[in-house]
Design an enzyme around this catalytic site. Structure first.
Site, PDB file in Angstrom:
ATOM      1  N   GLU A  94       0.817  -1.213   0.000  1.00 17.82           N
ATOM      2  CA  GLU A  94       0.000   0.000   0.000  1.00 17.82           C
ATOM      3  C   GLU A  94       0.850   1.262   0.000  1.00 17.82           C
ATOM      4  O   GLU A  94       0.423   2.298  -0.484  1.00 17.82           O
ATOM      5  CB  GLU A  94      -0.923   0.021   1.231  1.00 17.82           C
ATOM      6  CG  GLU A  94      -2.106  -0.891   1.063  1.00 17.82           C
ATOM      7  CD  GLU A  94      -3.210  -0.656   2.095  1.00 17.82           C
ATOM      8  OE1 GLU A  94      -3.074   0.236   2.944  1.00 17.82           O
ATOM      9  OE2 GLU A  94      -4.204  -1.387   2.034  1.00 17.82           O
TER      10      GLU A  94
ATOM     11  N   LYS B 162     -12.842   0.549  -2.506  1.00 21.16           N
ATOM     12  CA  LYS B 162     -13.877   0.800  -1.488  1.00 21.16           C
ATOM     13  C   LYS B 162     -15.032   1.559  -2.136  1.00 21.16           C
ATOM     14  O   LYS B 162     -16.201   1.245  -1.933  1.00 21.16           O
ATOM     15  CB  LYS B 162     -13.319   1.648  -0.340  1.00 21.16           C
ATOM     16  CG  LYS B 162     -12.396   0.916   0.616  1.00 21.16           C
ATOM     17  CD  LYS B 162     -12.012   1.835   1.781  1.00 21.16           C
ATOM     18  CE  LYS B 162     -11.065   1.172   2.758  1.00 21.16           C
ATOM     19  NZ  LYS B 162     -10.741   1.972   3.927  1.00 21.16           N
TER      20      LYS B 162
ATOM     21  N   HIS C 224      10.490 -26.312   0.990  1.00 19.48           N
ATOM     22  CA  HIS C 224       9.914 -27.446   0.266  1.00 19.48           C
ATOM     23  C   HIS C 224       8.899 -26.981  -0.767  1.00 19.48           C
ATOM     24  O   HIS C 224       8.071 -27.769  -1.220  1.00 19.48           O
ATOM     25  CB  HIS C 224       9.287 -28.428   1.267  1.00 19.48           C
ATOM     26  CG  HIS C 224      10.304 -28.895   2.270  1.00 19.48           C
ATOM     27  ND1 HIS C 224      11.073 -30.020   2.076  1.00 19.48           N
ATOM     28  CD2 HIS C 224      10.725 -28.337   3.435  1.00 19.48           C
ATOM     29  CE1 HIS C 224      11.903 -30.152   3.101  1.00 19.48           C
ATOM     30  NE2 HIS C 224      11.717 -29.142   3.941  1.00 19.48           N
TER      31      HIS C 224
HETATM   32  O1  PA5 Z   1      -3.697   0.954   5.520  1.00 22.62           O
HETATM   33  C1  PA5 Z   1      -4.800   1.342   5.170  1.00 22.62           C
HETATM   34  O2  PA5 Z   1      -5.065   2.541   5.070  1.00 22.62           O
HETATM   35  C2  PA5 Z   1      -5.938   0.371   4.878  1.00 22.62           C
HETATM   36  O3  PA5 Z   1      -5.481  -0.931   4.722  1.00 22.62           O
HETATM   37  C3  PA5 Z   1      -6.947   0.416   6.001  1.00 22.62           C
HETATM   38  O4  PA5 Z   1      -6.328   0.091   7.196  1.00 22.62           O
HETATM   39  C4  PA5 Z   1      -8.108  -0.530   5.735  1.00 22.62           C
HETATM   40  O5  PA5 Z   1      -8.697  -0.237   4.511  1.00 22.62           O
HETATM   41  C5  PA5 Z   1      -9.151  -0.395   6.842  1.00 22.62           C
HETATM   42  O6  PA5 Z   1      -9.556   0.933   6.964  1.00 22.62           O
HETATM   43  P1  PA5 Z   1     -10.280   1.467   8.250  1.00 22.62           P
HETATM   44  O7  PA5 Z   1      -9.426   1.250   9.415  1.00 22.62           O
HETATM   45  O8  PA5 Z   1     -10.532   2.895   7.950  1.00 22.62           O
HETATM   46  O9  PA5 Z   1     -11.577   0.694   8.372  1.00 22.62           O
END
Ligand code: PA5
Length: 474
Positions: free
Chosen positions: A299, A442, A328
């Protein structure tokens, strides 16, 4: 408990050892000294004005006190029948906590009998798989369960849906009034639907500090609260992170493991086509850290645009592997496949246990050589053999050694990777702190489910050309 530094060894990336296309020379590394110093100064000045709040997480004592106070009241409730904590969250809101619990508690924590565990069983509802959620309904008694819903934005579809499901499940059994005592909401200080719901129902809350993105939030209440409930020493974890912070304040790349790791990965990626980064702990406990790392890298560094708006398609693909299991399976590819991977081996110097392999069936050649050794020796030998095999086939690899697995060393490791990632963002000249690719997914899902304000996204999905039957088999 050994309170020692983890070590970072990159000998096996250097051309003297790694013959072939992927070895790096000392001169190549030194060519980054100036750039590293520029990035170092940018990071230091951003940090000074509070622009990188994840850096300060080891030092937020007030929040730690809040976490502990709430944790203590949950533990007290345990004596009055609370047995389970169900954490609802996804991505950055779940992976850090899971990594902490898996690495720092008993390998079969939830299965331990209560007199050995003494702290609640911790479950995670991450996915929206109906069969898994039903499995949790079947397992958890609402009267004995506390829910910790974690969502930074307070809006993400998966945790919201799971929260609604568990709300109904719990309220039907224990009633609306009682439910508020069974839920703890971890979310943004003021924004988001979840904060409003928490206010509406009068639930207890924990805050996620402003400006700390999900994947950098393991050392906030997101990871620390479930960890504390599981009996992990969170002070020591933060002490470990602070220890690494001191190392990472070093401008000299030969003294700073986070900067050096970023440089090696970046150089191999952009100059040698090494577009995959494997994290392979020789430890079952550390396996979930590879999953956390996978999100952190993906990310943060997987970006289409540079900071100046050019199309760059940045980012290495992170891969989870676990020694000795993946010797393995994946190691065949890593040794003999394309020269497109760098492998980091996580080594544990001292395990908590030493197990002697019994000298049984010693008339057989296939077992006699094992008897008299410890399982620890076998694990170490397998790891060394893998490293040697990788070196012999010219595959760059790094070894990070934890003197033992404890909160102090795990805190160091997590912090090292966070600093490395942000530093690497500047090498790639991309924004490592945003995640437009995740947001897009999303938003399409909101559109499809008819969420107000996302009509354009729904139309876009609905106008997607129909699939050609020729390309569907079966
Ligand atoms: O790192 C990130 O921004 C995302 O992976 C969020 O953690 C994930 O989408 C969950 O979002 P939230 O905590 O707002 O529900």
């Amino acid at each position: 408990m050994i309170k020692k530094a983890i070590t970072y060894d990159f000998n096996n990336t250097i051309i003297d050892r790694i013959k072939g296309p992927s070895g790096i020379s000392a001169e190549e590394i030194e060519s980054y000294i100036k750039k590293a110093s520029e990035i170092h100064n940018i990071l230091a000045s951003k940090r000074e004005i509070g622009g990188l709040p994840f850096y300060e997480l080891p030092y937020r004592k007030d929040e730690v006190e809040e976490i502990k106070a709430l944790g203590e009241s949950v533990k007290e409730e345990m004596s009055n029948s609370i047995e389970n904590v169900l954490v609802i969250g996804i991505g950055g809101s779940s992976l850090g906590g899971i990594a902490l619990i898996k690495s720092l508690t008993h390998p079969f924590y939830n299965l331990l009998p209560e007199h050995l565990r003494k702290t609640p069983r911790i479950f995670y509802a991450e996915n929206i798989d109906p069969d898994e959620i039903m499995g949790l309904f079947e397992l958890l008694d609402p009267e004995k369960t506390i829910i910790n819903i974690i969502s930074k934005s307070g809006n993400t579809a998966e945790p919201m849906a799971n929260f609604l499901l568990f709300h109904k499940f719990m309220v039907e059994k224990i009633g609306e009034e009682n439910f508020k005592k069974h839920v703890i909401v971890t979310t943004d200080i003021e924004k988001g639907t979840m904060r409003q719901i928490a206010n509406d129902i009068g639930a207890r809350t924990l805050k996620i500090p402003e400006g700390v993105g999900g994947r950098f939030s393991v050392l906030t209440s997101v990871g620390l609260f479930p960890a504390y409930l599981a009996g992990i020493d969170i002070d020591l974890l933060l002490e470990g992170a602070a220890f690494m912070d001191r190392l990472c304040k070093n401008e000299d790349i030969f003294e700073n493991p986070a900067y050096m790791n970023a440089i090696i990965h970046y150089h191999l990626h952009t100059r040698r086509g090494v577009n995959m980064a494997v994290l392979m702990p020789y430890s079952q406990a550390l396996a979930e850290i590879s999953v956390w790392y996978r999100q952190l890298l993906s990310e943060s560094l997987g970006k289409t645009y540079s900071l100046s708006g050019e199309v760059v398609y940045a980012g290495q693909t992170p891969i989870k592997a676990v020694g000795a299991i993946d010797q393995h399976s994946q190691i065949q590819l890593y040794r003999e496949g394309p020269f497109d991977k760098i492998i980091t081996i996580l080594t544990v110097k001292n395990f908590k246990n030493f197990l002697n392999i019994p000298a049984l069936f010693d008339s057989y050649e296939g077992t006699s050589y094992l008897g008299g050794h410890t399982l620890n020796e076998l694990f170490e030998a397998e790891k060394q053999a893998t490293i040697l095999a990788l070196v012999k086939s010219g595959r760059p690899n790094i070894e990070i050694t934890l003197p033992e697995i404890n909160p102090f060393t795990v805190g160091q490791l997590l912090y090292l990777y966070e600093v490395q990632t942000v530093f690497a963002g500047f090498l790639y000249n991309i924004d490592s702190l945003d995640q437009p690719g995740v947001e897009a997914g999303k938003n399409y899902a909101y559109g499809l489910l008819g969420r107000k304000g996302y009509e354009n996204m729904r139309d876009e999905v609905n106008n997607f050309p129909e699939s050609n039957k020729r390309y569907i088999i079966g």
